[in-house]
Enzyme design. Sequence first.
Site, mmCIF file in Angstrom:
data_model
loop_
_atom_site.group_PDB
_atom_site.id
_atom_site.type_symbol
_atom_site.label_atom_id
_atom_site.label_comp_id
_atom_site.label_asym_id
_atom_site.label_seq_id
_atom_site.Cartn_x
_atom_site.Cartn_y
_atom_site.Cartn_z
ATOM 1 N N ASP A 86 -2.566 -8.679 11.531
ATOM 2 C CA ASP A 86 -3.938 -9.095 11.203
ATOM 3 C C ASP A 86 -4.444 -10.265 12.041
ATOM 4 O O ASP A 86 -5.637 -10.584 12.003
ATOM 5 C CB ASP A 86 -4.010 -9.483 9.716
ATOM 6 N N HIS A 115 -2.099 -8.945 1.780
ATOM 7 C CA HIS A 115 -1.802 -7.685 2.494
ATOM 8 C C HIS A 115 -2.968 -7.406 3.447
ATOM 9 O O HIS A 115 -3.287 -8.249 4.280
ATOM 10 C CB HIS A 115 -1.570 -6.598 1.437
ATOM 11 N N SER A 133 0.829 -1.221 0.000
ATOM 12 C CA SER A 133 0.000 0.000 0.000
ATOM 13 C C SER A 133 0.857 1.262 0.000
ATOM 14 O O SER A 133 0.562 2.228 -0.727
ATOM 15 C CB SER A 133 -0.976 0.004 1.183
ATOM 16 N N HIS A 136 5.517 -12.895 7.550
ATOM 17 C CA HIS A 136 5.763 -11.503 7.160
ATOM 18 C C HIS A 136 6.967 -11.426 6.233
ATOM 19 O O HIS A 136 7.896 -12.231 6.349
ATOM 20 C CB HIS A 136 5.998 -10.615 8.395
ATOM 21 N N ARG A 189 2.533 -5.153 16.955
ATOM 22 C CA ARG A 189 1.150 -4.677 16.821
ATOM 23 C C ARG A 189 0.182 -5.783 17.236
ATOM 24 O O ARG A 189 -0.860 -5.522 17.821
ATOM 25 C CB ARG A 189 0.890 -4.221 15.372
HETATM 26 N N1 NMX Z 1 0.820 -19.860 5.667
HETATM 27 C C1 NMX Z 1 1.225 -20.693 4.681
HETATM 28 N N2 NMX Z 1 2.275 -20.465 3.886
HETATM 29 C C2 NMX Z 1 2.986 -19.361 4.118
HETATM 30 C C3 NMX Z 1 2.672 -18.457 5.149
HETATM 31 C C4 NMX Z 1 1.529 -18.733 5.934
HETATM 32 N N3 NMX Z 1 1.091 -17.923 6.888
HETATM 33 N N4 NMX Z 1 3.567 -17.455 5.136
HETATM 34 C C5 NMX Z 1 4.422 -17.712 4.122
HETATM 35 N N5 NMX Z 1 4.070 -18.852 3.497
HETATM 36 C C6 NMX Z 1 4.655 -19.444 2.304
HETATM 37 C C7 NMX Z 1 4.512 -18.474 1.139
HETATM 38 O O1 NMX Z 1 3.200 -18.558 0.562
HETATM 39 C C8 NMX Z 1 5.613 -18.922 0.226
HETATM 40 O O2 NMX Z 1 5.171 -20.074 -0.444
HETATM 41 P P1 NMX Z 1 5.515 -20.325 -2.027
HETATM 42 O O3 NMX Z 1 7.007 -20.214 -2.127
HETATM 43 O O4 NMX Z 1 4.977 -21.676 -2.298
HETATM 44 O O5 NMX Z 1 4.813 -19.228 -2.768
HETATM 45 C C9 NMX Z 1 6.705 -19.322 1.206
HETATM 46 O O6 NMX Z 1 6.048 -19.588 2.454
HETATM 47 C C10 NMX Z 1 7.771 -18.302 1.418
HETATM 48 O O7 NMX Z 1 7.177 -17.097 1.843
HETATM 49 P P2 NMX Z 1 7.928 -16.142 2.876
HETATM 50 O O8 NMX Z 1 9.266 -15.824 2.342
HETATM 51 O O9 NMX Z 1 7.861 -16.715 4.244
HETATM 52 O O10 NMX Z 1 6.955 -14.878 2.904
HETATM 53 P P3 NMX Z 1 6.793 -13.701 1.827
HETATM 54 O O11 NMX Z 1 7.691 -12.598 2.216
HETATM 55 O O12 NMX Z 1 6.874 -14.181 0.439
HETATM 56 O O13 NMX Z 1 5.266 -13.284 2.091
HETATM 57 C C11 NMX Z 1 3.344 -12.869 3.435
HETATM 58 C C12 NMX Z 1 4.852 -12.631 3.258
HETATM 59 C C13 NMX Z 1 2.831 -11.969 4.543
HETATM 60 C C14 NMX Z 1 2.628 -12.478 2.132
HETATM 61 C C15 NMX Z 1 3.107 -14.376 3.770
HETATM 62 O O14 NMX Z 1 3.718 -14.676 4.995
HETATM 63 C C16 NMX Z 1 1.627 -14.731 3.818
HETATM 64 O O15 NMX Z 1 1.037 -15.018 2.766
HETATM 65 N N6 NMX Z 1 1.009 -14.740 5.042
HETATM 66 C C17 NMX Z 1 -0.408 -14.995 5.167
HETATM 67 C C18 NMX Z 1 -1.207 -13.797 4.713
HETATM 68 C C19 NMX Z 1 -1.087 -12.640 5.676
HETATM 69 O O16 NMX Z 1 -1.217 -12.782 6.875
HETATM 70 N N7 NMX Z 1 -0.859 -11.425 5.126
HETATM 71 C C20 NMX Z 1 -0.860 -10.232 5.931
HETATM 72 C C21 NMX Z 1 0.482 -9.524 6.013
HETATM 73 C C22 NMX Z 1 0.404 -8.334 6.913
HETATM 74 N N8 NMX Z 1 -0.432 -7.283 6.343
HETATM 75 O O17 NMX Z 1 -1.322 -6.840 6.981
HETATM 76 O O18 NMX Z 1 -0.211 -6.840 5.225
HETATM 77 C C1 MLT Z 2 1.856 -3.694 6.734
HETATM 78 O O1 MLT Z 2 1.473 -3.224 7.815
HETATM 79 O O2 MLT Z 2 1.929 -3.010 5.707
HETATM 80 C C2 MLT Z 2 2.115 -5.152 6.661
HETATM 81 O O3 MLT Z 2 2.619 -5.660 7.859
HETATM 82 C C3 MLT Z 2 2.841 -5.617 5.438
HETATM 83 C C4 MLT Z 2 4.278 -5.205 5.284
HETATM 84 O O4 MLT Z 2 4.839 -4.427 6.025
HETATM 85 O O5 MLT Z 2 4.882 -5.744 4.327
#
Ligand code: NMX
Ligand code: MLT
Length: 425
Positions: free
Chosen positions: A364, A263, A233, A309, A318
């Site tokens: 979240d 996100h 964002s 994350h 948070r």
């Molecule tokens: N559950 C299952 N798989 C996960 C999770 C999780 N909570 N977190 C990471 N992974 C997987 C991810 O999908 C990826 O798989 P692939 O290579 O098959 O695509 C692998 O682990 C490596 O990812 P990471 O390096 O750990 O994380 P990345 O930096 O790519 O992504 C997020 C960060 C936040 C997108 C990821 O942790 C996620 O999808 N979490 C669940 C969704 C979530 O809670 N998002 C909110 C973030 C905060 N916000 O408010 O924005």
């Molecule tokens: C945020 O607050 O924007 C989320 O934790 C995602 C991020 O920092 O990548």
Amino acid sequence: MSMLKDKLASQIPVLGAEIKDILKNHGDKVISEVTVKQAYGGVRGVKCLVCDTSEVPPDKGLLVRNTPIAELADRLPEEILWLLLIGELPNKDELADLQKELRDRAQVPQYVWDVLEAMPKDSHPMAMFNTAILVMQRESKFVKAYNEGVKKLDYWESTLEDLLDIVGKLPAIAAGVYRLRFNKGPRIANNPDADWAGDFVHMMGLDDPSGKFTEAMRLYFVLHCDHESGNVSAHATHCVASALSDLYYALSAGLNGLAGPLHGLANQECLGWVLAVREKFGGVPSNEELEKFAWETLESGKVIPGYGHAVLRVTDPRFDCFLNWAKANINEDEIVQLVGKVFDVVPGVLRQVKKISDPWPNVDAGSGAILYHFGMTEFPYYTVLFSVSRALGVCSQAVISRAMAYPIERPKSIPTAWIKAQVTK
Ligand code: NMX
Ligand code: MLT
């Protein structure tokens, strides 16, 4: 001139001179390198953006202007807006002046409601909220100033005006979206005596005899305010604003990114997951049952929302703030207990998945439980609340970027063939 504008006007030349000096004396120093993996991997970890409002050290979590977010949990969102822009908290008069500025700009033009009312009844609340911001683009004071030929170094002044105009209206827009989208009856007029979050709760029309819901919403709007500038964002807002698109365009672009399930939309997904646990087990399950459920989610190819994350490698502070508040105020709530149980079990599961970099809860994972407790049960709405708060940070970043006259953002892309040639050289 408002006190905020006055103070910014005195600070901008100081920061400008500092940056000029850094660029003159150290402009060619290398601060980061890019590997092939990073180029394909979402530019993770590459230090190539500047953000002065906040920072996220992986081992600590959010610092707003160097202050850990937990130390700001009792503040008002308006104080945080001042802090983001100025670098220190406002005194009593400054806060009152800013609150008046926002109140004076709180009336939403009727055409915004006309547009929202014309949208299909099943529109996502985020599509409605972002449309409301975009449709007000014609109000932009920056565009007016730009068209009148205002000097580049003064662009920040009209951008700040746009920030105040937008932020002043966000509680009414968010509450209006809630009441319209979820058939809660006519809109409720502003309460001119309330603070920014208090007015939002008033306009939502949810009962709050104890004042606890208002307290929770103040906390909510503080905790989501900013998270440096690399998240989707903030980065999208910055990128769009760097083309000198005004804040209405830039903020709605950024919030469209917040509407993605990886996100900000994770907060709606997250409560859905917690409720699915409750439904399956008829209440709070045992650790073993919950562990099995978590594995089933992972094995079905889904993520566990609210966990993981891109930057953090510890529990998001948070999340801690939300959980601590919930335990202190609504601990008897079954959903709160479930959130605590998920926190006990899920990191242990995610730690066993090698590819996952961060097994800990993010912001979240706990916020939805508090909203649900106070009767805000429509979880597709939750990302709108994240948006109201996130606007404080990304708009502040945009004002500072304008003041520093940062150029249009335009990184270089390369085709796979170029990378292949490079690595086989
Ligand atoms: N559950 C299952 N798989 C996960 C999770 C999780 N909570 N977190 C990471 N992974 C997987 C991810 O999908 C990826 O798989 P692939 O290579 O098959 O695509 C692998 O682990 C490596 O990812 P990471 O390096 O750990 O994380 P990345 O930096 O790519 O992504 C997020 C960060 C936040 C997108 C990821 O942790 C996620 O999808 N979490 C669940 C969704 C979530 O809670 N998002 C909110 C973030 C905060 N916000 O408010 O924005
Ligand atoms: C945020 O607050 O924007 C989320 O934790 C995602 C991020 O920092 O990548």
